[in-house]
Structure formats: structure tokens, C-alpha cells
Motif scaffolding. Structure first.
Motif, PDB file in Angstrom:
ATOM      1  N   GLU A   1       0.828  -1.201   0.000  1.00  0.00           N
ATOM      2  CA  GLU A   1       0.000   0.000   0.000  1.00  0.00           C
ATOM      3  C   GLU A   1       0.866   1.256   0.000  1.00  0.00           C
ATOM      4  OE1 GLU A   1      -2.484  -0.551   3.387  1.00  0.00           O
ATOM      5  OE2 GLU A   1      -3.957  -1.791   2.312  1.00  0.00           O
ATOM      6  N   GLU A   2       1.957   1.235   0.745  1.00  0.00           N
ATOM      7  CA  GLU A   2       2.875   2.376   0.766  1.00  0.00           C
ATOM      8  C   GLU A   2       3.480   2.611  -0.617  1.00  0.00           C
ATOM      9  OE1 GLU A   2       5.716   1.408   3.748  1.00  0.00           O
ATOM     10  OE2 GLU A   2       4.293   1.557   5.425  1.00  0.00           O
ATOM     11  N   LYS A   3       3.865   1.531  -1.275  1.00  0.00           N
ATOM     12  CA  LYS A   3       4.460   1.655  -2.603  1.00  0.00           C
ATOM     13  C   LYS A   3       3.425   2.124  -3.622  1.00  0.00           C
ATOM     14  CE  LYS A   3       8.491  -1.342  -2.402  1.00  0.00           C
ATOM     15  NZ  LYS A   3       9.382  -0.219  -2.774  1.00  0.00           N
ATOM     16  N   GLN A   4       2.194   1.645  -3.467  1.00  0.00           N
ATOM     17  CA  GLN A   4       1.132   2.048  -4.387  1.00  0.00           C
ATOM     18  C   GLN A   4       0.884   3.549  -4.299  1.00  0.00           C
ATOM     19  OE1 GLN A   4      -2.724   0.424  -3.470  1.00  0.00           O
ATOM     20  NE2 GLN A   4      -3.409   0.544  -5.597  1.00  0.00           N
ATOM     21  N   ALA A   5       1.002   4.101  -3.098  1.00  0.00           N
ATOM     22  CA  ALA A   5       0.735   5.524  -2.894  1.00  0.00           C
ATOM     23  C   ALA A   5       1.786   6.411  -3.556  1.00  0.00           C
ATOM     24  CB  ALA A   5       0.659   5.831  -1.398  1.00  0.00           C
ATOM     25  N   THR A   6       2.978   5.874  -3.738  1.00  0.00           N
ATOM     26  CA  THR A   6       4.074   6.674  -4.307  1.00  0.00           C
ATOM     27  C   THR A   6       4.525   6.191  -5.676  1.00  0.00           C
ATOM     28  OG1 THR A   6       5.714   5.280  -3.159  1.00  0.00           O
ATOM     29  CG2 THR A   6       4.918   7.238  -1.995  1.00  0.00           C
ATOM     30  N   ALA A   7       3.875   5.157  -6.209  1.00  0.00           N
ATOM     31  CA  ALA A   7       4.298   4.575  -7.492  1.00  0.00           C
ATOM     32  C   ALA A   7       4.050   5.539  -8.645  1.00  0.00           C
ATOM     33  CB  ALA A   7       3.567   3.261  -7.745  1.00  0.00           C
ATOM     34  N   VAL A   8       5.046   5.696  -9.475  1.00  0.00           N
ATOM     35  CA  VAL A   8       4.928   6.566 -10.649  1.00  0.00           C
ATOM     36  C   VAL A   8       4.067   5.871 -11.707  1.00  0.00           C
ATOM     37  CG1 VAL A   8       6.181   7.753 -12.484  1.00  0.00           C
ATOM     38  CG2 VAL A   8       7.182   7.587 -10.189  1.00  0.00           C
TER      39      VAL A   8
END
Length: 442
Positions: free
Chosen positions: A160-167
Motif C-alpha cells: 500500500e505504501e508503494k502504491q501511494a508513491t508509485a509513478v
């Protein structure tokens, strides 16, 4: 100096003549084969430009239907590539006692982490298999389930953290899945919190990758060890890099020492192996080296295999929206019946999920071939084709699972191949990601 040079030239000449003679093995017996290359036989491109399955694939296609097996060479060692499904079944199941051993390198004395269940042969394998079968029962594996769920929850948060910052919403999953699997294996097999999900450079996972990729010797020496494992063992050769050996042996020794001193229980693989050690008797004893080797193979056999399989499954689900929707529907229905909790029982009820992973393992088998070694001469249905004692045998898993005779349109991803009705239509031993028979994956 001249004497030494003369002896060197003589030795090289004798070795060359020996290889040339060995490479005539199949021709002298009239067995179909390709002309071998000097000195690597059929495997000159192995570990350089081609994988194992890419080398054996053309031979399988060329000779299937013409003979029960075709001949190959791993350096100077003759190899029988099995082409007939009845013979595959006989080797793995019906006549298993004659093909019990894998004949791959292991050296318990000098390279103790290679003394694991996958590599051991003979009575050592049989006795250890009998002991470990009880350890890997579904009931005891269920004890570890809450631990796995805990790591899975951590994985969800990181995702979820990566999804929030994924380009562009794009996430690199392969590395993340590898770190997730490393955390699961670390806590279940070694009893340590590796923190790989939060630390991509964690030593635990980097050492595991080194264990898979690196070898102690160069390609030629490594191939000789695989081609002549008994000789390599006699010469007290070792396969694993020293740093890898020291790292994992150190973890096991420290973990066991801490648990025994503090009477600690964690309901993981290490606990189960320690129970076996404490129940050892004069007929069969489990040592700390044995525990280390089994934990190590749990890591090696589980890390890249599990993470890669999950990665391929996600890849196919992303490409096939209808399959993704059907699977999502099943998961939602099952969770609703289990109070929205992903319990062990809920997982067991997800039949279509099992079909998706079965099809993933068919299309992308992590182990593309099985290896066996004949204990005695073995006659096939054709008297001309004899598998001789000590001969290396390869069952081409990848080729069988991509053979349109058994799996029509084999490049299509279709979980419906694994309904009960479809499974019963196929011959035995056509789906082999875990092997088959008494020496299948535990």
C-alpha cells in the motif's frame, strides 16, 4: 621442467582421448543422439547463453515418438533423456526402487549445507525422508500459518505504501515478492525476523541470492562436479561459497543455542527439527549440521521458486481479466463464509485459486527437469534401449508440460485444465512441478 611439461601434455592427451571415447558411448549402442561437443558434450551453452530446458527441448521434439529415450552427454557422463510417458511413470513410481537416487553432488563432511534431503541418496535419504515426512505434515504446517499471515499483513502495508508513491501506478513486484518470501522463510525456517520487506539490502536475502547464483568454482569445474559427484565427494570438493556457508551455519548455531538455553518455542520449522534432534537414537541421529542443511534447502527451494511462481501468476492474471475476475469472485465468496478472515480452512476452500497456481506451475515450472540415477541395468519395452547402472536420467518436465499432446495450445494460460474432469483425462506424470512418486517434493 621438461619432464613436468611432458607429463602435463601426456595427461591432457589421455584425458582428451578418454573424453572422445566416452562421447562414442551412444553411437556404439545405436541410441539416437546428437553429436556431442568437446569437452562439454551437449551442454556447451549451459549457464552462458541457454538454460537447461532450452538445451534439451530440441532433442525432445526431434526424437519423441521414435524411441523411449535419447542419449545426451553432460561433459563425459552419458545421460538418458526420457521421451516416453510410460517410462517416466515407471522411473518415478512403479520401479522407483531402481531409480531412488538423484546422483547429484552432496558432501556432508566437507560441505555440510549440501547434505539436505534433495541431494542425499541411499539409506541416508530414506531414513531422513521418513523422519522429515512427519515434520512436514499438513497438521504441523498449520502451526506456522499464523506466522505467515503476520508477514503477509506486513507485506500488504508495504504494498500500500508503494502504491501511494508509485509513478504511473507501476510497482516492481518481483523484487518485493522475493523479499516477502525471504521474510516468511526466515521466520519459519530459521526463527529470525529478517526485515527484508523494509530493507531491500538485508543480508539474509542477499546471501540467499548468492547461494543460488554463485559457485565456489568456475563453470567447467562445477560441471565436472555435477557430472562426477562421487569423484568430487571423494576429492573432498565443496560447492558453496565460504561466506554463504559461514553465514547460514552461524544463524543456525546461534538460533539453536539461544532456544535451548532459554527453553524457547516458536512453532516453526526450527522447533520441529530440534524435536527430531532431541528424539535421536543410536539407529538414526539428527545433528546440528543436518538441521542447518534442511533449513538451508527450505530456503533455497522456497525463496526464488515461491516468489517467481507468485510473480508469474500475477503476470497472467493481469493479462487475463476474465480469469482475474473469476478468482476475485471466489476469494470474496469464501472469505464471506469465513467472517472475512483468511484462515487456513478458508484457503483450503479456494479451489479456483489452486487451479490458477497449478496452471502457473505448468506453464512456468520452476524446476524444468527431474534427475535420477539407475541402481541397476533396466530394460525398457524395446530390448535395444537399456538404461545402464549408474546412468544419469533426465525427465524433461518443461517439455512434457508444454507438449500439445497432453496440454493443447500449451502457451495459453487456462486454469480450466485443472478441474477434476480434465485432470483425469491426462496420462499420469504429465504435471510434474513437484515431481511424483516416493521422491516427490516433501
Amino acid at each position: 621442467m621438461s619432464v613436468f611439461l611432458a607429463l602435463l601434455v601426456l595427461s591432457v592427451t589421455i584425458f582428451g582421448l578418454f573424453l572422445k571415447y566416452r562421447h562414442g558411448f551412444w553411437q556404439r549402442r545405436g541410441i539416437p543422439h546428437e553429436v556431442p561437443s568437446f569437452p562439454m558434450g551437449d551442454f556447451k551453452e549451459w549457464r552462458t547463453t541457454k538454460g537447461f530446458f532450452e538445451i534439451i527441448g530440441p532433442i525432445y521434439k526431434k526424437y519423441k515418438g521414435t524411441a523411449p529415450f535419447a542419449g545426451m552427454f553432460l561433459v563425459f557422463r552419458p545421460v538418458a533423456l526420457i521421451l516416453d510417458m510410460d517410462l517416466v511413470k515407471n522411473i518415478l513410481i512403479k520401479d522407483f526402487n531402481n531409480f531412488r537416487d538423484r546422483g547429484v553432488f552432496s558432501n556432508q563432511r566437507d560441505d555440510p549445507l549440501t547434505g539436505h534431503l534433495f541431494a542425499l541418496d541411499g539409506t541416508k535419504w530414506r531414513d531422513l525422508r521418513q523422519k522429515l515426512t512427519s515434520v512436514f505434515s499438513s497438521g504441523k504446517m498449520k502451526y506456522m500459518y499464523p506466522t505467515i499471515i503476520k508477514v503477509a499483513e506486513d507485506f500488504r502495508k508495504v504494498l500500500e505504501e508503494k502504491q501511494a508513491t508509485a509513478v504511473g501506478g507501476v510497482i516492481e513486484m518481483s523484487e518485493l515478492l522475493s523479499r516477502f518470501t525471504a521474510d516468511v522463510i526466515g521466520v519459519c525456517a530459521f526463527g529470525i525476523d529478517c526485515n527484508c520487506l523494509h530493507d531491500p539490502q538485508a543480508e539474509f536475502v542477499s546471501m540467499c541470492k548468492r547461494a543460488v547464483i554463485e559457485r565456489r568454482h568456475n563453470k567447467f569445474i562445477d560441471s565436472l562436479m555435477e557430472g562426477a559427484p562421487k569423484l568430487a565427494r571423494t576429492l573432498r570438493m565443496r560447492q558453496l561459497p565460504q561466506e554463504v556457508h559461514d553465514f547460514y551455519m552461524g544463524i543456525v548455531h546461534k538460533t539453536i543455542e539461544y532456544r535451548e538455553q532459554n527453553n524457547m518455542k516458536r512453532n516453526d520449522l526450527m522447533d520441529l527439527l530440534l524435536e527430531l534432534k532431541n528424539k535421536s537414537d543410536k539407529n538414526f541421529a539428527i545433528t546440528i549440521n543436518d538441521i542447518a542443511a534442511q533449513a538451508f534447502v527450505f530456503l533455497i527451494a522456497g525463496l526464488e521458486t515461491s516468489s517467481t511462481t507468485m510473480g508469474f501468476a500475477l503476470y497472467e492474471l493481469a493479462k487475463n481479466q476474465a480469469i482475474q475476475d473469476k478468482l476475485r469472485g471466489e476469494i470474496s465468496d469464501v472469505l464471506e463464509r469465513h467472517n472475512n478472515e483468511y484462515t487456513y480452512e478458508a484457503m483450503q476452500n479456494m479451489r479456483y485459486l489452486d487451479q490458477v497456481f497449478s496452471e502457473t506451475l505448468r506453464k512456468y515450472p520452476i524446476v524444468p527437469h527431474l534427475v535420477r540415477e539407475a541402481q541397476a541395468d533396466y530394460k525398457t519395452k524395446d530390448p535395444k534401449f537399456i538404461i545402464e547402472k549408474d546412468m544419469m536420467i533426465i525427465v524433461p518436465v518443461y517439455q512434457i508440460q508444454h507438449d500439445p499432446e497432453y496440454f493443447p495450445d500449451p502457451e495459453k494460460f487456462d486454469p480450466e485444465r485443472f478441474t477434476e474432469a480434465e485432470i483425469h483425462k491426462r496420462p499420469a506424470c504429465t504435471w510434474l512441478p513437484f515431481g511424483d512418486g516416493p521422491r516427490n517434493c516433501i
